[in-house]
Design an enzyme around this catalytic site. Structure first.
Site, PDB file in Angstrom:
ATOM      1  N   GLY A  42      40.266   4.047 -12.392  1.00  0.00           N
ATOM      2  CA  GLY A  42      40.383   5.192 -11.489  1.00  0.00           C
ATOM      3  C   GLY A  42      41.586   6.007 -11.919  1.00  0.00           C
ATOM      4  CG  LEU A  43      42.471   9.877 -10.347  1.00  0.00           C
ATOM      5  CD1 LEU A  43      42.645  10.748  -9.114  1.00  0.00           C
ATOM      6  CD2 LEU A  43      42.598  10.723 -11.609  1.00  0.00           C
ATOM      7  NE  ARG A 330      43.440  12.113   5.849  1.00  0.00           N
ATOM      8  CZ  ARG A 330      43.220  11.891   4.572  1.00  0.00           C
ATOM      9  NH1 ARG A 330      43.190  10.657   4.118  1.00  0.00           N
ATOM     10  NH2 ARG A 330      43.026  12.893   3.756  1.00  0.00           N
TER      11      ARG A 330
HETATM   12  C1  LIG Z   1      35.356  10.164  -0.112  1.00  0.00           C
HETATM   13  C2  LIG Z   1      36.812  10.104  -0.436  1.00  0.00           C
HETATM   14  C3  LIG Z   1      37.552  11.263  -0.576  1.00  0.00           C
HETATM   15  C4  LIG Z   1      38.901  11.214  -0.875  1.00  0.00           C
HETATM   16  N1  LIG Z   1      39.592  12.380  -1.002  1.00  0.00           N
HETATM   17  C5  LIG Z   1      40.901  12.333  -1.324  1.00  0.00           C
HETATM   18  C6  LIG Z   1      41.631  13.534  -1.503  1.00  0.00           C
HETATM   19  O1  LIG Z   1      41.117  14.627  -1.371  1.00  0.00           O
HETATM   20  N2  LIG Z   1      42.946  13.429  -1.825  1.00  0.00           N
HETATM   21  C7  LIG Z   1      43.572  12.239  -1.991  1.00  0.00           C
HETATM   22  O2  LIG Z   1      44.763  12.215  -2.294  1.00  0.00           O
HETATM   23  N3  LIG Z   1      42.882  11.087  -1.836  1.00  0.00           N
HETATM   24  C8  LIG Z   1      41.575  11.103  -1.514  1.00  0.00           C
HETATM   25  N4  LIG Z   1      40.879   9.939  -1.357  1.00  0.00           N
HETATM   26  C9  LIG Z   1      41.546   8.659  -1.673  1.00  0.00           C
HETATM   27  C10 LIG Z   1      41.592   8.464  -3.194  1.00  0.00           C
HETATM   28  O3  LIG Z   1      40.410   8.937  -3.768  1.00  0.00           O
HETATM   29  C11 LIG Z   1      41.761   7.008  -3.587  1.00  0.00           C
HETATM   30  O4  LIG Z   1      42.765   6.399  -2.839  1.00  0.00           O
HETATM   31  C12 LIG Z   1      42.159   6.912  -5.060  1.00  0.00           C
HETATM   32  O5  LIG Z   1      41.255   7.649  -5.852  1.00  0.00           O
HETATM   33  C13 LIG Z   1      42.215   5.484  -5.518  1.00  0.00           C
HETATM   34  O6  LIG Z   1      42.457   5.477  -6.905  1.00  0.00           O
HETATM   35  P1  LIG Z   1      42.723   4.136  -7.673  1.00  0.00           P
HETATM   36  O7  LIG Z   1      42.875   4.502  -9.108  1.00  0.00           O
HETATM   37  O8  LIG Z   1      43.822   3.393  -7.019  1.00  0.00           O
HETATM   38  O9  LIG Z   1      41.409   3.264  -7.448  1.00  0.00           O
HETATM   39  P2  LIG Z   1      39.839   3.568  -7.757  1.00  0.00           P
HETATM   40  O10 LIG Z   1      39.569   4.981  -8.129  1.00  0.00           O
HETATM   41  O11 LIG Z   1      39.095   2.990  -6.601  1.00  0.00           O
HETATM   42  O12 LIG Z   1      39.570   2.726  -9.022  1.00  0.00           O
HETATM   43  C14 LIG Z   1      39.452   1.327  -8.985  1.00  0.00           C
HETATM   44  C15 LIG Z   1      39.069   0.849 -10.360  1.00  0.00           C
HETATM   45  O13 LIG Z   1      39.187  -0.552 -10.386  1.00  0.00           O
HETATM   46  C16 LIG Z   1      38.010  -1.122 -10.907  1.00  0.00           C
HETATM   47  N5  LIG Z   1      37.860  -2.432 -10.306  1.00  0.00           N
HETATM   48  C17 LIG Z   1      37.928  -2.759  -8.979  1.00  0.00           C
HETATM   49  N6  LIG Z   1      37.836  -4.089  -8.844  1.00  0.00           N
HETATM   50  C18 LIG Z   1      37.700  -4.602 -10.088  1.00  0.00           C
HETATM   51  C19 LIG Z   1      37.544  -5.896 -10.602  1.00  0.00           C
HETATM   52  N7  LIG Z   1      37.530  -6.978  -9.830  1.00  0.00           N
HETATM   53  N8  LIG Z   1      37.390  -6.038 -11.935  1.00  0.00           N
HETATM   54  C20 LIG Z   1      37.397  -4.962 -12.781  1.00  0.00           C
HETATM   55  N9  LIG Z   1      37.569  -3.720 -12.344  1.00  0.00           N
HETATM   56  C21 LIG Z   1      37.718  -3.544 -11.012  1.00  0.00           C
HETATM   57  C22 LIG Z   1      36.896  -0.155 -10.594  1.00  0.00           C
HETATM   58  O14 LIG Z   1      35.841  -0.355 -11.474  1.00  0.00           O
HETATM   59  C23 LIG Z   1      37.635   1.163 -10.788  1.00  0.00           C
HETATM   60  O15 LIG Z   1      37.623   1.493 -12.142  1.00  0.00           O
HETATM   61  C24 LIG Z   1      39.531   9.970  -1.033  1.00  0.00           C
HETATM   62  C25 LIG Z   1      38.810   8.794  -0.885  1.00  0.00           C
HETATM   63  C26 LIG Z   1      37.464   8.862  -0.567  1.00  0.00           C
HETATM   64  C27 LIG Z   1      36.723   7.595  -0.316  1.00  0.00           C
END
Ligand SMILES: Cc1cc2nc3c(=O)[nH]c(=O)nc-3n(C[C@H](O)[C@H](O)[C@H](O)COP(=O)(O)OP(=O)(O)OC[C@H]3O[C@@H](n4cnc5c(N)ncnc54)[C@H](O)[C@@H]3O)c2cc1C
Length: 637
Positions: A42-43, A330
């Site tokens: 993810g990001l 929120r």
């Molecule tokens: C509908 C929606 C809209 C949103 N809008 C906003 C917004 O406008 N602004 C904002 O700031 N935030 C927003 N958020 C929140 C934000 O999108 C998330 O908090 C953020 O993108 C999380 O990023 P991350 O990289 O931490 O995790 P994620 O993007 O969830 O990535 C997780 C990664 O881990 C991998 N993974 C997970 N478990 C395992 C495992 N056991 N083994 C291998 N790989 C694994 C997945 O495959 C994925 O690649 C929104 C959330 C949602 C649900």
């Protein structure tokens, strides 16, 4: 173990600069000697993997999806905050810091949040340089909009697809490193265990989701960026494959889990409309910039919205919170929607919805302007509900959206396990008890692009890390344990599907540990979760084999973890006898039904230590010091 957050000394505004100077560096020529595992694309994960590879480290990057581009971050709609003050409306790093601390109800670390606000400006520059097509104003400068909890416009956006555009930027950076051979990509792999050697995180075990085979990988450090655990509730706005497994298995290996009960409920989601629904859809918070939230003043009023005259409508957020109006944070907006529905004023068939109305905005700005701002969100709403939001107000209701809890990390983003770093939604840091909108993307990218590349260097340069290979006993032990669990799941042959049990768990958590909780309901939830877990291990049916593509087995493993983790969420909620942010304990509220904190007893982070299967976890606390902002009752009036 005493929790040491390792916050650098000196004035708040200088801590990060000072820390960067004090951190040991890895000589550029030596970086290629280090292997780093990044789980998640993810990001947070993609930005971390790309940046560390660019620095010269060898990175192995894993994700569940068939491509890193499908990580859940792609769903983010509304935008990303930064204290750029382009709107000239009084924003600053200090104001973003202050809003975030206050928005989180004073349950986050000052030093982390200040660093986040500082880095926010760099993130925007970096993303613009990558070519992210942020919206622009008439003069060609980047445009901004407002999000809940702020009185300034600081949210940068790309229509309603900000997450997608940002992820494409991070993905491009990642692919550049894949092409250069510095990142090795492992899609369709699920991390099922963390491997520890001599007290340090030295590798992972994954299941290849296509062949079913278990694979092991060794490294000098492991970075988890595996997202949040909102899907413990079954229904949430999260992508279907979001889970707690990686974080939970690391918890079982010694990583403390912080504030697991801090779940964010988002006020603007499309209401639940059926028993067999598997997911909820978010309508971005940015819509509350222009949309007005209301219900009929009269309980039980079933007239269609256009037949309810203006004088009989209650724009309750504008009435109760004149300074912030519809842009209250929120937790406040969600609680108020519930309160209206509890008073019988909810709209729609179920009475579990309120209106989000654009009629005034369309009259004022014209349909074209509203369409340019939110067109794709309106289209999505119409596709799902069959109603045209340009003509009829949207119906919205709160839903589980984001988890502020996560693995405990220090200022370096390192967990309580040496060499295990945790980024993005998977860690607990920065948002306190409530996340202000548009700050999750900011945090994920700050962690990945700008923090971990420095702090991991400090760890690698200052730690003795003898070579470890996957033929080490610790990997074999991990394989034996994971195989045993899969075989057990496959052998039960019960009569209930994994989804049925997951839905049941979700209902318990939503009803008793959701938008509001009390001690009695939490005790009840604890008992119900324990019973459900026992039934899962007798009644679940997982068809197929482990040596193959088997999505039932994948889900079963994740639900087994949710069933244990749900108990930790409830325990944590039981322990916190106060209301703060999204954790609303009915026994602790002001006369106006606002959250009532207890700073004397709970101004700390709860961090839970795993003590063994079916044993009570141990609680550790990290006191929170506020030296730069004054602890005060949150008011948005
Ligand atoms: C509908 C929606 C809209 C949103 N809008 C906003 C917004 O406008 N602004 C904002 O700031 N935030 C927003 N958020 C929140 C934000 O999108 C998330 O908090 C953020 O993108 C999380 O990023 P991350 O990289 O931490 O995790 P994620 O993007 O969830 O990535 C997780 C990664 O881990 C991998 N993974 C997970 N478990 C395992 C495992 N056991 N083994 C291998 N790989 C694994 C997945 O495959 C994925 O690649 C929104 C959330 C949602 C649900």
């Amino acid at each position: 173990m005493t929790l040491d957050a390792k916050i650098p000394g000196g004035p708040l505004t200088e801590k990060w600069d000072r820390h960067q100077f004090e951190l040991k560096l890895v000589n550029p020529a030596n970086k290629k000697k280090f292997d780093i595992i990044v789980v998640g694309t993810g990001l947070a994960g993609a930005s971390a993997a790309a940046t560390m590879a660019e620095l010269g480290y060898n990175v192995k990057n894993f994700c569940i999806q068939d491509t890193p581009r499908r990580a859940h971050s792609i769903a983010a709609q509304g935008g990303i905050n930064a204290a750029k003050n382009y709107a000239n409306d009084g924003d600053s790093v200090w104001r973003l810091f202050y809003d975030t601390i206050k928005g989180g109800d004073f349950r986050s670390r000052e030093a982390n949040v200040y660093r986040l606000a500082q880095l926010s400006t760099q993130i925007i520059d970096h993303c613009v340089a990558q070519g992210i097509p942020f919206a622009r104003d008439y003069g060609g400068l980047l445009d901004n909009r407002s999000f809940g909890g702020a009185q300034v416009s600081r949210t940068f956006y790309a229509k309603g697809q900000t997450g997608q555009q940002l992820l494409l930027g991070a993905y491009s950076a990642l692919m550049r490193q894949v092409a250069k051979g510095k990142v090795e990509m492992f899609p369709r792999r699920e991390m099922l265990d963390l491997v520890i050697v001599d007290g340090k995180a030295r590798g992972i075990l994954v299941r290849n989701l296509i062949t079913g085979k278990l694979e092991t990988y060794a490294a000098h450090a492991v970075v988890l960026a595996t997202g949040g655990y909102g899907n413990a509730y079954f229904l949430s706005t999260n992508a279907m494959s979001c889970n707690v497994t990686a974080a939970y298995r690391a918890y079982k290996k010694g990583a403390y889990f912080a504030n697991p009960c801090f779940t964010q409920i988002h006020p603007t989601c499309i209401p639940v409309h059926g028993t067999y629904q598997s997911k909820l859809t978010l309508m971005s918070e940015s819509l509350r910039n222009d949309g007005r939230v209301w219900v009929s003043r009269q309980p039980g009023d079933k007239r269609p919205p256009n037949q309810i005259p203006e004088s009989e409508r209650d724009y309750y957020l504008e009435r109760k919170y004149p300074s912030f109006g519809n842009l209250v944070p929120r937790d406040v907006a969600s609680r108020n929607a519930k309160e209206q529905c509890d008073q019988g004023k909810g709209v729609g068939e179920t009475g579990l919805a309120v209106y989000l109305d654009f009629a005034d905005a369309i009259k004022r700005d014209g349909k074209d302007v509203i369409e340019a701002r939110y067109g794709n969100l309106f289209q999505m709403y119409e596709k799902i509900t069959g109603e045209n939001p340009y003509e009829t107000p949207m119906q919205i209701y709160p839903a589980v959206h984001y988890t502020m809890g996560g693995l405990w990390v220090d200022y370096n983003l390192m967990s309580t396990i040496d060499g295990l770093f945790v980024l993005g939604e998977a860690n607990f840091s920065d948002h306190g008890a409530n996340r202000l909108g548009a700050s999750a993307l900011m945090q994920g990218l700050a962690d990945g692009y700008f923090i971990i590349p420095y702090t991991i260097g400090g760890y690698l340069a200052g730690t003795e890390l003898p070579e470890v290979k996957t033929d080490h006993d610790a990997f074999a032990k991990s394989k034996t344990d994971v195989t045993a669990q899969a075989e057990k799941l496959l052998s039960i042959n019960g009569h209930r599907t994994v989804d049925e049990i997951h839905r049941e768990l979700g209902m318990i958590l939503w009803d008793y540990c959701g938008m509001s909780r009390d001690m009695e309901s939490l005790e009840k939830a604890l008992k119900m979760i324990r019973e459900l877990r026992a039934r899962f291990w007798k009644e679940v049916n997982v068809p197929g084999s482990s040596e193959d593509l088997n999505q039932s087995l994948e889900k079963a493993g994740r639900v087994a973890d949710f069933l244990e983790f749900g108990e930790l969420m409830v325990l944590d909620a039981l322990n916190r006898e106060e209301s703060c942010g999204c954790h609303f304990n009915l026994a602790c509220q002001t006369e106006d039904h606002e959250a009532l904190r207890d700073d004397e007893n709970y101004c700390h982070v709860n961090a839970w230590e795993f003590k063994g299967k079916e044993q009570a976890p141990a609680l550790h606390t990290e006191p929170l010091m506020f030296e730069n902002v004054e602890l005060s009752q949150r008011s948005y009036k």
